[in-house]
Design an enzyme around this catalytic site. Sequence first.
Site, PDB file in Angstrom:
ATOM      1  N   ARG A  50      -2.902  -1.037   9.650  1.00 16.45           N
ATOM      2  CA  ARG A  50      -3.179  -2.471   9.579  1.00 16.45           C
ATOM      3  C   ARG A  50      -4.623  -2.701  10.009  1.00 16.45           C
ATOM      4  O   ARG A  50      -5.288  -1.795  10.484  1.00 16.45           O
ATOM      5  CB  ARG A  50      -2.184  -3.281  10.409  1.00 16.45           C
ATOM      6  CG  ARG A  50      -1.861  -2.649  11.763  1.00 16.45           C
ATOM      7  CD  ARG A  50      -1.689  -3.640  12.837  1.00 16.45           C
ATOM      8  NE  ARG A  50      -2.855  -4.483  12.950  1.00 16.45           N
ATOM      9  CZ  ARG A  50      -4.012  -4.114  13.509  1.00 16.45           C
ATOM     10  NH1 ARG A  50      -4.192  -2.909  14.028  1.00 16.45           N
ATOM     11  NH2 ARG A  50      -5.037  -4.965  13.560  1.00 16.45           N
ATOM     12  N   GLY A  51      -5.064  -3.952   9.828  1.00 16.36           N
ATOM     13  CA  GLY A  51      -6.488  -4.233  10.044  1.00 16.36           C
ATOM     14  C   GLY A  51      -7.158  -4.127   8.681  1.00 16.36           C
ATOM     15  O   GLY A  51      -6.978  -3.125   7.976  1.00 16.36           O
ATOM     16  N   ALA A  52      -7.906  -5.174   8.311  1.00 16.12           N
ATOM     17  CA  ALA A  52      -8.367  -5.295   6.924  1.00 16.12           C
ATOM     18  C   ALA A  52      -9.078  -4.047   6.363  1.00 16.12           C
ATOM     19  O   ALA A  52      -8.659  -3.507   5.325  1.00 16.12           O
ATOM     20  CB  ALA A  52      -9.232  -6.546   6.806  1.00 16.12           C
ATOM     21  N   ARG A  94       0.176  -6.675   0.862  1.00 18.64           N
ATOM     22  CA  ARG A  94      -0.222  -7.764   1.762  1.00 18.64           C
ATOM     23  C   ARG A  94      -1.297  -8.602   1.052  1.00 18.64           C
ATOM     24  O   ARG A  94      -2.256  -8.039   0.520  1.00 18.64           O
ATOM     25  CB  ARG A  94      -0.752  -7.193   3.091  1.00 18.64           C
ATOM     26  CG  ARG A  94       0.302  -6.373   3.842  1.00 18.64           C
ATOM     27  CD  ARG A  94      -0.147  -6.074   5.263  1.00 18.64           C
ATOM     28  NE  ARG A  94      -0.163  -7.275   6.075  1.00 18.64           N
ATOM     29  CZ  ARG A  94      -0.735  -7.332   7.287  1.00 18.64           C
ATOM     30  NH1 ARG A  94      -1.323  -6.270   7.786  1.00 18.64           N
ATOM     31  NH2 ARG A  94      -0.703  -8.453   7.980  1.00 18.64           N
ATOM     32  N   GLN A 126      -0.665  -6.975  18.550  1.00 24.98           N
ATOM     33  CA  GLN A 126      -1.856  -6.153  18.281  1.00 24.98           C
ATOM     34  C   GLN A 126      -2.761  -6.080  19.505  1.00 24.98           C
ATOM     35  O   GLN A 126      -3.566  -5.151  19.634  1.00 24.98           O
ATOM     36  CB  GLN A 126      -2.649  -6.728  17.094  1.00 24.98           C
ATOM     37  CG  GLN A 126      -2.014  -6.511  15.736  1.00 24.98           C
ATOM     38  CD  GLN A 126      -1.136  -7.678  15.318  1.00 24.98           C
ATOM     39  OE1 GLN A 126      -0.604  -8.418  16.153  1.00 24.98           O
ATOM     40  NE2 GLN A 126      -0.960  -7.856  14.024  1.00 24.98           N
ATOM     41  N   ASP A 152     -10.081 -11.330   8.092  1.00 28.90           N
ATOM     42  CA  ASP A 152      -9.378 -10.665   6.991  1.00 28.90           C
ATOM     43  C   ASP A 152      -9.942 -11.080   5.642  1.00 28.90           C
ATOM     44  O   ASP A 152      -9.817 -10.350   4.657  1.00 28.90           O
ATOM     45  CB  ASP A 152      -7.875 -10.926   7.079  1.00 28.90           C
ATOM     46  CG  ASP A 152      -7.298 -10.103   8.220  1.00 28.90           C
ATOM     47  OD1 ASP A 152      -7.431 -10.531   9.380  1.00 28.90           O
ATOM     48  OD2 ASP A 152      -6.787  -9.003   7.954  1.00 28.90           O
ATOM     49  N   ASN A 203      -8.297 -15.190   9.736  1.00 34.11           N
ATOM     50  CA  ASN A 203      -8.027 -14.086  10.669  1.00 34.11           C
ATOM     51  C   ASN A 203      -6.634 -14.305  11.260  1.00 34.11           C
ATOM     52  O   ASN A 203      -5.951 -15.294  10.965  1.00 34.11           O
ATOM     53  CB  ASN A 203      -9.104 -14.005  11.754  1.00 34.11           C
ATOM     54  CG  ASN A 203      -9.010 -12.727  12.567  1.00 34.11           C
ATOM     55  OD1 ASN A 203      -8.910 -11.634  12.009  1.00 34.11           O
ATOM     56  ND2 ASN A 203      -9.026 -12.828  13.882  1.00 34.11           N
ATOM     57  N   LYS A 204      -6.204 -13.383  12.069  1.00 36.22           N
ATOM     58  CA  LYS A 204      -4.864 -13.389  12.669  1.00 36.22           C
ATOM     59  C   LYS A 204      -4.484 -14.767  13.215  1.00 36.22           C
ATOM     60  O   LYS A 204      -5.303 -15.422  13.852  1.00 36.22           O
ATOM     61  CB  LYS A 204      -4.848 -12.326  13.777  1.00 36.22           C
ATOM     62  CG  LYS A 204      -3.562 -12.166  14.530  1.00 36.22           C
ATOM     63  CD  LYS A 204      -2.362 -11.959  13.644  1.00 36.22           C
ATOM     64  CE  LYS A 204      -2.515 -10.809  12.676  1.00 36.22           C
ATOM     65  NZ  LYS A 204      -1.493 -10.804  11.587  1.00 36.22           N
TER      66      LYS A 204
HETATM   67  C1  RUB Z   1      -5.579  -7.793  11.530  1.00 39.43           C
HETATM   68  C2  RUB Z   1      -6.645  -8.748  11.882  1.00 39.43           C
HETATM   69  C3  RUB Z   1      -7.984  -8.139  12.267  1.00 39.43           C
HETATM   70  C4  RUB Z   1      -8.854  -7.988  11.045  1.00 39.43           C
HETATM   71  C5  RUB Z   1     -10.072  -7.145  11.332  1.00 39.43           C
HETATM   72  O1  RUB Z   1      -4.371  -8.406  11.074  1.00 39.43           O
HETATM   73  O2  RUB Z   1      -6.505  -9.959  11.819  1.00 39.43           O
HETATM   74  O3  RUB Z   1      -8.687  -8.977  13.152  1.00 39.43           O
HETATM   75  O4  RUB Z   1      -8.103  -7.358  10.039  1.00 39.43           O
HETATM   76  O5  RUB Z   1     -10.758  -6.969  10.106  1.00 39.43           O
HETATM   77  P1  RUB Z   1      -3.096  -7.470  10.843  1.00 39.43           P
HETATM   78  P2  RUB Z   1     -12.371  -6.794   9.996  1.00 39.43           P
HETATM   79  O6  RUB Z   1      -2.783  -6.827  12.133  1.00 39.43           O
HETATM   80  O7  RUB Z   1      -2.039  -8.433  10.390  1.00 39.43           O
HETATM   81  O8  RUB Z   1      -3.472  -6.487   9.749  1.00 39.43           O
HETATM   82  O9  RUB Z   1     -12.611  -5.436  10.565  1.00 39.43           O
HETATM   83  O10 RUB Z   1     -12.679  -6.924   8.543  1.00 39.43           O
HETATM   84  O11 RUB Z   1     -13.021  -7.839  10.850  1.00 39.43           O
END
Ligand code: RUB
Length: 313
Positions: free
Chosen positions: A45-47, A79, A175, A215, A225-226
Amino acid sequence: MLQPLVWENDKIIFLDQRKLPHNEELFIAKTVEETAFAIKNMVVRGAPAIGIAAVFGWVLGKNQKIEDKKIYNILKNTRPTAKDLFTALDYMINNKGNAYEKAMNYLKNLIKSEEKLVQNISEIIPNNSKILTHCHSGALAVYNWGSAFGGIAYSKVIEKKNIFLWIKETRPRFQGSITAWEAEKREIPHKIIIDSAAAYLMSKGEVDLIIVGADRISENGDIANKIGTLDIAILAKYFNIPFYIAAPFTTVDLSISNGKDIIIEKRDINEIKNYKDKLIYSENEFNFFNPAFDVVPNSLITDIITENGFYNK
Ligand code: RUB
């Protein structure tokens, strides 16, 4: 392993983020379908990390002799919010050549961007600062450092700045506990707070700046974002605290003019009803709603930091 995944002998080996912070278990994907499962169920997870999973999932699909359009659809329907997934899939379908070489190039480019991104973030982190972050944007969300958390880690580990980190727990998926796990590995002093404690800390002067990831970033600089990011952006405006977004360019979506067009993922309500697979409400008790992201308008954002520089300056 302080990376979301490695590619080894025609397999993707993921560090299973569902099991952190207590267990460091691996999840192995040998097919594109298993990769799609890993993305949808948040093994990874994480973009930006989702994007990396997608390019190597593509290689697995090619090994299975599945046609490009089908691979694209299997991975796309996992997703909806993180732009990086679509950046990665478009990269694979629009470029000619060997799938493995393309996937490795995607990863190499992202690692280069990540290195520059964390240096840029570090520029806005003063020595002796108390920083608040939300969700997780560390190495496991990108590759070697991370985005928002990566910049904080870089300023501590490489630039030896004195930093204290407040970490929002980030219900329902916690998270924040992955952020704390990485903070321990990087020896960053930190405390986890419940999500609703942020206003209290800000009112007491305990937060000097806020940095979070994104995201998806639209053309006008609105960001998704989250869930729970909008709350702290509004609070930051009220308390006059700088509020920064950090993300690699793979998260930027120039095809949408503003944040209203960002699709917000709604996840299973069982994520709220359960804590670590233990039911905390009775089976059929109450009704729930579980949006996974929110949108912050650019007017609340001090600046957006990418590997290419600063967006609002
Ligand atoms: C993850 C989330 C993170 C970003 C970071 O959500 O919101 O802050 O994905 O991405 P999840 P970036 O846990 O639902 O995947 O590195 O592009 O800032």
